[in-house]
Design a protein around this motif. Structure first.
Motif, PDB file in Angstrom:
ATOM      1  N   LEU A  81      11.652  -0.382  10.890  1.00  0.00           N
ATOM      2  CA  LEU A  81      12.069   0.125   9.587  1.00  0.00           C
ATOM      3  C   LEU A  81      12.079  -0.990   8.552  1.00  0.00           C
ATOM      4  N   VAL A  82      12.722  -2.080   8.868  1.00  0.00           N
ATOM      5  CA  VAL A  82      12.934  -3.149   7.882  1.00  0.00           C
ATOM      6  C   VAL A  82      11.658  -3.942   7.615  1.00  0.00           C
ATOM      7  N   ASP A  83      10.955  -4.309   8.672  1.00  0.00           N
ATOM      8  CA  ASP A  83       9.803  -5.212   8.533  1.00  0.00           C
ATOM      9  C   ASP A  83       8.456  -4.499   8.580  1.00  0.00           C
ATOM     10  N   GLY A  84       8.419  -3.291   9.130  1.00  0.00           N
ATOM     11  CA  GLY A  84       7.148  -2.620   9.319  1.00  0.00           C
ATOM     12  C   GLY A  84       6.304  -3.333  10.370  1.00  0.00           C
ATOM     13  N   ASP A  85       5.068  -2.932  10.496  1.00  0.00           N
ATOM     14  CA  ASP A  85       4.113  -3.584  11.398  1.00  0.00           C
ATOM     15  C   ASP A  85       2.718  -3.268  10.864  1.00  0.00           C
ATOM     16  N   ARG A  86       2.135  -4.215  10.161  1.00  0.00           N
ATOM     17  CA  ARG A  86       0.848  -3.946   9.503  1.00  0.00           C
ATOM     18  C   ARG A  86      -0.263  -3.679  10.518  1.00  0.00           C
ATOM     19  N   HIS A  87      -0.145  -4.239  11.719  1.00  0.00           N
ATOM     20  CA  HIS A  87      -1.154  -3.995  12.742  1.00  0.00           C
ATOM     21  C   HIS A  87      -1.134  -2.546  13.218  1.00  0.00           C
ATOM     22  N   LYS A  88       0.023  -1.891  13.086  1.00  0.00           N
ATOM     23  CA  LYS A  88       0.153  -0.482  13.475  1.00  0.00           C
ATOM     24  C   LYS A  88       0.147   0.438  12.259  1.00  0.00           C
ATOM     25  N   GLY A  89      -0.103  -0.130  11.078  1.00  0.00           N
ATOM     26  CA  GLY A  89      -0.164   0.663   9.857  1.00  0.00           C
ATOM     27  C   GLY A  89       1.185   1.150   9.375  1.00  0.00           C
ATOM     28  N   ILE A  90       2.258   0.443   9.734  1.00  0.00           N
ATOM     29  CA  ILE A  90       3.612   0.828   9.344  1.00  0.00           C
ATOM     30  C   ILE A  90       4.093  -0.112   8.242  1.00  0.00           C
ATOM     31  N   GLN A  91       4.380   0.449   7.091  1.00  0.00           N
ATOM     32  CA  GLN A  91       4.860  -0.347   5.966  1.00  0.00           C
ATOM     33  C   GLN A  91       6.376  -0.568   6.068  1.00  0.00           C
ATOM     34  N   PRO A  92       6.878  -1.664   5.518  1.00  0.00           N
ATOM     35  CA  PRO A  92       8.322  -1.904   5.546  1.00  0.00           C
ATOM     36  C   PRO A  92       9.101  -0.811   4.818  1.00  0.00           C
ATOM     37  N   ARG A  93      10.171  -0.391   5.412  1.00  0.00           N
ATOM     38  CA  ARG A  93      11.139   0.543   4.825  1.00  0.00           C
ATOM     39  C   ARG A  93      10.485   1.862   4.394  1.00  0.00           C
ATOM     40  N   ALA A  94       9.533   2.337   5.193  1.00  0.00           N
ATOM     41  CA  ALA A  94       8.735   3.503   4.816  1.00  0.00           C
ATOM     42  C   ALA A  94       9.226   4.809   5.434  1.00  0.00           C
ATOM     43  N   PHE A  95      10.537   4.915   5.672  1.00  0.00           N
ATOM     44  CA  PHE A  95      11.069   6.121   6.322  1.00  0.00           C
ATOM     45  C   PHE A  95      12.408   6.526   5.697  1.00  0.00           C
ATOM     46  N   GLU A  96      12.656   7.836   5.774  1.00  0.00           N
ATOM     47  CA  GLU A  96      13.961   8.373   5.392  1.00  0.00           C
ATOM     48  C   GLU A  96      14.865   8.567   6.610  1.00  0.00           C
ATOM     49  N   GLN A  97      14.237   8.749   7.781  1.00  0.00           N
ATOM     50  CA  GLN A  97      14.999   9.007   8.999  1.00  0.00           C
ATOM     51  C   GLN A  97      14.399   8.209  10.164  1.00  0.00           C
ATOM     52  N   VAL A  98      15.270   7.635  10.979  1.00  0.00           N
ATOM     53  CA  VAL A  98      14.850   6.844  12.134  1.00  0.00           C
ATOM     54  C   VAL A  98      15.626   7.334  13.365  1.00  0.00           C
ATOM     55  N   TYR A  99      14.903   7.516  14.475  1.00  0.00           N
ATOM     56  CA  TYR A  99      15.525   8.007  15.703  1.00  0.00           C
ATOM     57  C   TYR A  99      15.128   7.116  16.876  1.00  0.00           C
ATOM     58  N   ALA A 100      16.119   6.652  17.615  1.00  0.00           N
ATOM     59  CA  ALA A 100      15.900   5.810  18.796  1.00  0.00           C
ATOM     60  C   ALA A 100      16.201   6.648  20.033  1.00  0.00           C
ATOM     61  N   VAL A 101      15.182   6.891  20.852  1.00  0.00           N
ATOM     62  CA  VAL A 101      15.282   7.789  22.002  1.00  0.00           C
ATOM     63  C   VAL A 101      15.378   6.964  23.283  1.00  0.00           C
ATOM     64  N   PHE A 102      16.459   7.168  24.041  1.00  0.00           N
ATOM     65  CA  PHE A 102      16.620   6.410  25.290  1.00  0.00           C
ATOM     66  C   PHE A 102      17.480   7.182  26.277  1.00  0.00           C
ATOM     67  N   ASP A 103      17.411   6.751  27.546  1.00  0.00           N
ATOM     68  CA  ASP A 103      18.139   7.392  28.645  1.00  0.00           C
ATOM     69  C   ASP A 103      19.374   6.586  29.020  1.00  0.00           C
ATOM     70  N   ARG A 104      20.328   7.284  29.633  1.00  0.00           N
ATOM     71  CA  ARG A 104      21.492   6.593  30.195  1.00  0.00           C
ATOM     72  C   ARG A 104      21.093   5.821  31.439  1.00  0.00           C
ATOM     73  N   ASP A 105      20.460   6.511  32.398  1.00  0.00           N
ATOM     74  CA  ASP A 105      20.103   5.884  33.673  1.00  0.00           C
ATOM     75  C   ASP A 105      21.237   4.955  34.126  1.00  0.00           C
ATOM     76  N   ASN A 106      20.904   3.710  34.445  1.00  0.00           N
ATOM     77  CA  ASN A 106      21.933   2.729  34.805  1.00  0.00           C
ATOM     78  C   ASN A 106      21.924   1.547  33.848  1.00  0.00           C
ATOM     79  N   HIS A 107      21.494   1.776  32.627  1.00  0.00           N
ATOM     80  CA  HIS A 107      21.337   0.688  31.661  1.00  0.00           C
ATOM     81  C   HIS A 107      22.681   0.089  31.250  1.00  0.00           C
ATOM     82  N   ASP A 108      22.771  -1.225  31.315  1.00  0.00           N
ATOM     83  CA  ASP A 108      24.002  -1.921  30.920  1.00  0.00           C
ATOM     84  C   ASP A 108      24.252  -1.834  29.413  1.00  0.00           C
ATOM     85  N   SER A 109      23.184  -1.745  28.616  1.00  0.00           N
ATOM     86  CA  SER A 109      23.347  -1.800  27.158  1.00  0.00           C
ATOM     87  C   SER A 109      23.446  -0.412  26.519  1.00  0.00           C
TER      88      SER A 109
END
Length: 223
Positions: free
Chosen positions: A77-105
């Motif tokens: 979101l903040v920095d983008g990634d020009r190699h992937k065609g993502i511009q900095p701060r180019a979103f209104e909504q951001v979603y991080a998808v992950f599992d519980r599993d046994n992850h410590d974090s």
């Protein structure tokens, strides 16, 4: 006077062309723990509902720990990634998808996402929605809910075993899963919402999935 053909000018024109193709709904970034399963699933939703790729970006995280998923989503979101065609701060909504599993974090990731929600600004100076989309125990719980009403704790291995009874040959990274499960989307939505009335993302090991919220968003963007 000759045309300005500098890299900066070319980048500006490319961005202007990309913005002109953007649909009038929010720009959404989905970053997933899984490198294949979730990106394929959400990509299939994007295709099925004819969502613009300029509005809905789906990327796998560079790390699989929940905190890494949130951190990578934040960085994109903040920095983008020009190699992937993502511009900095180019979103209104951001979603991080992950599992519980046994992850410590896992719980750290929930807290970090909550701390970022509404505190970041995009390229239009708007406040950005930043949400964790966790599943306990795993993403496959969401798929299983299309076929079974799960209301008690279940290990991820058991989820996979039961899911394979309904989707023959299912494996991580399988394609076409959204099309297979789509006819039962409404019942899965009701079951996941029922779970959310009983439990939260912090009630480990009780079953829970916020995938329903992201799927509902994506399937109603054009409504």
């Amino acid at each position: 006077m000759g045309r300005d053909n500098s890299p900066r000018e070319r980048q500006r024109k490319q961005l202007a062309r990309k913005q002109s193709r953007r649909a009038p709904y929010d720009r959404i970034l989905v970053v997933s723990e899984g490198s294949k399963t979730e990106p394929l699933y959400f990509g299939e939703i994007r295709t099925a509902y004819r969502l613009q790729t300029t509005n809905v970006t789906v990327r796998p995280s560079v790390g699989t720990a929940p905190a890494q998923v949130v951190q990578y989503a934040h960085a994109l979101l903040v920095d983008g990634d020009r190699h992937k065609g993502i511009q900095p701060r180019a979103f209104e909504q951001v979603y991080a998808v992950f599992d519980r599993d046994n992850h410590d974090s896992y719980f750290d990731a929930l807290q970090l996402a909550q701390s970022l929600d509404g505190r970041l600004r995009n390229d239009a100076k708007q406040s950005v929605t930043f949400r964790a989309i966790p599943s306990i125990p795993s993403f496959e719980l969401w798929l299983l809910l299309h076929y079974e009403d799960v209301q008690s704790p279940v290990h991820r291995d058991e989820v996979m075993r039961r899911l394979k009874r309904h989707i023959r040959g299912y494996e991580k990274g399988a394609s076409g899963v959204f099309a297979i499960t789509h006819p039962k989307l409404n019942i899965a939505t009701l079951r996941a919402q029922h779970l959310a009335q009983r439990f939260t993302a912090r009630d480990d090991p009780e079953p829970y999935t916020a995938i329903v919220d992201l799927v509902t968003l994506l399937t109603t963007l054009r409504a």
